[in-house]
Design an enzyme around this catalytic site. Structure first.
Site, PDB file in Angstrom:
ATOM      1  N   GLU A  47      39.085   9.007  30.294  1.00 58.82           N
ATOM      2  CA  GLU A  47      38.710  10.404  30.123  1.00 58.82           C
ATOM      3  C   GLU A  47      39.939  11.102  29.575  1.00 58.82           C
ATOM      4  OE1 GLU A  47      35.558  12.097  32.873  1.00 58.82           O
ATOM      5  OE2 GLU A  47      36.959  11.141  34.246  1.00 58.82           O
ATOM      6  N   GLU A  55      30.576   4.535  39.502  1.00 54.18           N
ATOM      7  CA  GLU A  55      31.082   4.935  38.184  1.00 54.18           C
ATOM      8  C   GLU A  55      32.533   4.506  38.041  1.00 54.18           C
ATOM      9  OE1 GLU A  55      32.056   9.154  35.834  1.00 54.18           O
ATOM     10  OE2 GLU A  55      30.790   9.130  37.627  1.00 54.18           O
TER      11      GLU A  55
END
Length: 522
Positions: free
Chosen positions: A232, A227
């Protein structure tokens, strides 16, 4: 994504996903065009679209409309075992705007947090109606615009890459009849157990309803893969984080391999990752409302994946971050923590120093570091975009002090300005249901080809970063800036075919060749 447990605790609509295909609602993918750019040729429009993750979809019998899953419980008659459940249950098409608050306009995608009974969402970028867009980003950059001014504490507007199969696992698993067209095959480095179907089978074995989420639960199996969290963030904080794994591609896990609970660092994936969060790295006045990267307004995020040979076959050695806002290129903040080098990008050396200084387990290094992450980027990864709240840790790991058991003055604990009492999902959902994030203008391609702006630096004044060529449906020759001489500040262009601007970097930076058409000072 860093979370306190392996459970990816999204709040879901009361009915979720299966592996057969329903016919009640036609599946129509909203268009979200992107651009593929080269420094020598131009930017070419890509006819990409989005698809809703299958975990949000209505799951019902193949012969009628009886729910296979309601609240956080399975129908025991329809789902007596994993394979029978997959054969009995079908997932349907989605009403993206009315049910899920997902809308597109031109090249912009808006994800609304709460729409009716639905909370949060996750979508993937599609290359065709049945396959995900695969991003191979070694010696490339990925750029997008974001407006997160309407995203408060406790929420996360995430844009990230995971090592999913291009067809959603349809060719590997015979019980999966839906595939990428219906958003199947998700995985990430948290090895989430809340996926209702993994490898084409219902995840009903050992299913336990969530204690604090009426619509979620967890099964025996998790689903793991590399990932790369490109973004974010909410209005108060932001991080980018690679999470390498020791497995290749989407992999179902159980037991020790999942790295659950006290065995967090014994699993196949690095759940913590190696994050660069400007606030956590000692610059608490860099990103936020009214700060140099002003989150009250839209801005551009550029992520560059640098290799040892400046080619797509070299090993990944560095991940750089730039911002563009108001026509100005803003270099990432420099780390300002004793014991960590004063750098503004992610390298293995930075990660090793960070883990040691913060007293964190270096799972990033033991799972292969940037080299492992680079192999996934070379093979191709799928783009996910989501908005979510955190039932495991209230998003404190992103925007507050975390862990809450340590003093906020300890190195690495303070990650953002939000209170440690913020982020509780029940409060966020009731107080900020209209929250949203908008991602737009997605571009990817050669280093230096996807953004434009002016950067300032010592000595040489300002210099113009070359603009990406105008978007066309056919390749067109790029034009570089003209002008002569002058010193070039950090991150400015200092060479390349057709370049006749400055070639000498201000001290202490030197000119590095990224590709034949673009060199950069750093």
């Amino acid at each position: 994504m860093f979370r306190a447990s392996a459970l990816l605790a999204f709040s879901l609509l009361a009915v979720v996903h299966g592996q057969q295909v329903g016919t009640n609602v036609p599946e129509v993918h909203p268009m979200l065009p992107s651009q593929k750019c080269t420094t020598g040729g131009g930017c070419v429009a890509q006819n990409t679209a989005i698809v809703l993750d299958s975990n949000w979809r209505w799951l019902h019998t193949t012969t009628g409309f009886t729910n296979c899953y309601t609240g956080n419980l399975w129908d025991a008659t329809l789902c007596p075992d994993p394979v029978t459940c997959a054969k009995n249950c079908a997932l349907d098409g989605a009403d993206y705007a009315a049910t899920y608050g997902i809308t597109t306009s031109g090249n912009a995608l808006t994800l609304k947090f709460v729409t009716g009974a639905n909370v949060g969402s996750r979508v993937y970028l599609m290359a065709t109606d049945t396959t995900y867009q695969m991003f191979k980003l070694l010696n490339q950059e990925f750029t997008f615009d974001v407006d997160m001014s309407n995203l408060p504490c406790g929420l996360n507007g995430a844009l990230y890459l995971t090592e999913m199969d291009a067809d959603g696992g349809m060719s590997k698993f015979p019980n999966n009849k839906a595939g990428a067209k219906y958003g199947t095959g998700y995985c990430d480095a948290q090895c989430p157990h809340d996926l209702k179907f993994i490898n084409g089978e219902a995840n009903i074995l050992g299913w336990a309803p969530s204690a604090n989420d009426a619509n979620s639960g967890s099964g025996q199996y998790g689903t793991c893969c590399n990932e790369m969290d490109i973004w974010e963030a909410n209005v108060n904080a932001a991080a980018y984080t690679p999470h390498p794994c020791s497995v290749v591609g989407q992999t179902r896990c159980s037991g020790t391999a999942c790295g659950d609970g006290a065995n967090r660092y014994g699993g196949v994936c690095d759940k913590d990752g190696c994050d660069f969060n400007s606030f956590r790295m000692g610059n608490q006045a860099f990103l936020g409302k009214g700060l140099p990267v002003d989150t009250s307004q839209k801005f551009t995020v550029v992520t560059q994946f640098i290799t040892s040979t400046n080619t797509s076959t070299g090993a990944l050695t560095e991940i750089r971050r730039l911002y563009v806002q108001g026509g100005k290129v803003i270099p990432n903040s420099v780390a300002n923590v004793a014991g960590i080098p004063a750098v503004n990008s992610i390298t293995d050396a930075f990660c090793t120093a960070q883990k040691k200084t913060f007293g964190d387990t270096n799972s990033f290094g033991t799972k292969g570091g940037l080299a492992a992450m680079g192999k996934a980027l070379q093979q191709g990864m799928v783009l996910s975009m989501s908005v979510w709240d955190d039932h495991a840790a209230s998003m404190l790991w992103l925007d507050s002090a975390y862990p809450t058991t340590s003093p906020a003055t300890n190195p690495g604990v303070a990650r953002g300005p939000c209170a440690t009492t913020s982020g509780t999902p029940a409060n966020v959902e009731s107080q900020s249901p209209g929250a949203s994030v908008t991602f737009s203008n997605i571009r990817f391609g050669d280093i230096g080809s996807t953004f434009t702006g002016t950067t300032t630096g010592g000595g040489g004044g300002g210099t113009t970063v070359p603009p990406p060529p105008k978007t066309t449906t056919t390749t067109s020759k790029a034009t570089g800036p003209t002008g002569g001489g002058g010193t070039v500040p950090q991150w400015g262009q200092c060479g390349g075919i057709g370049w006749n601007g400055g070639t000498v970097c201000v001290s202490p930076y030197t000119c590095h060749v990224s590709n034949p058409y673009y060199s950069q000072c750093y």
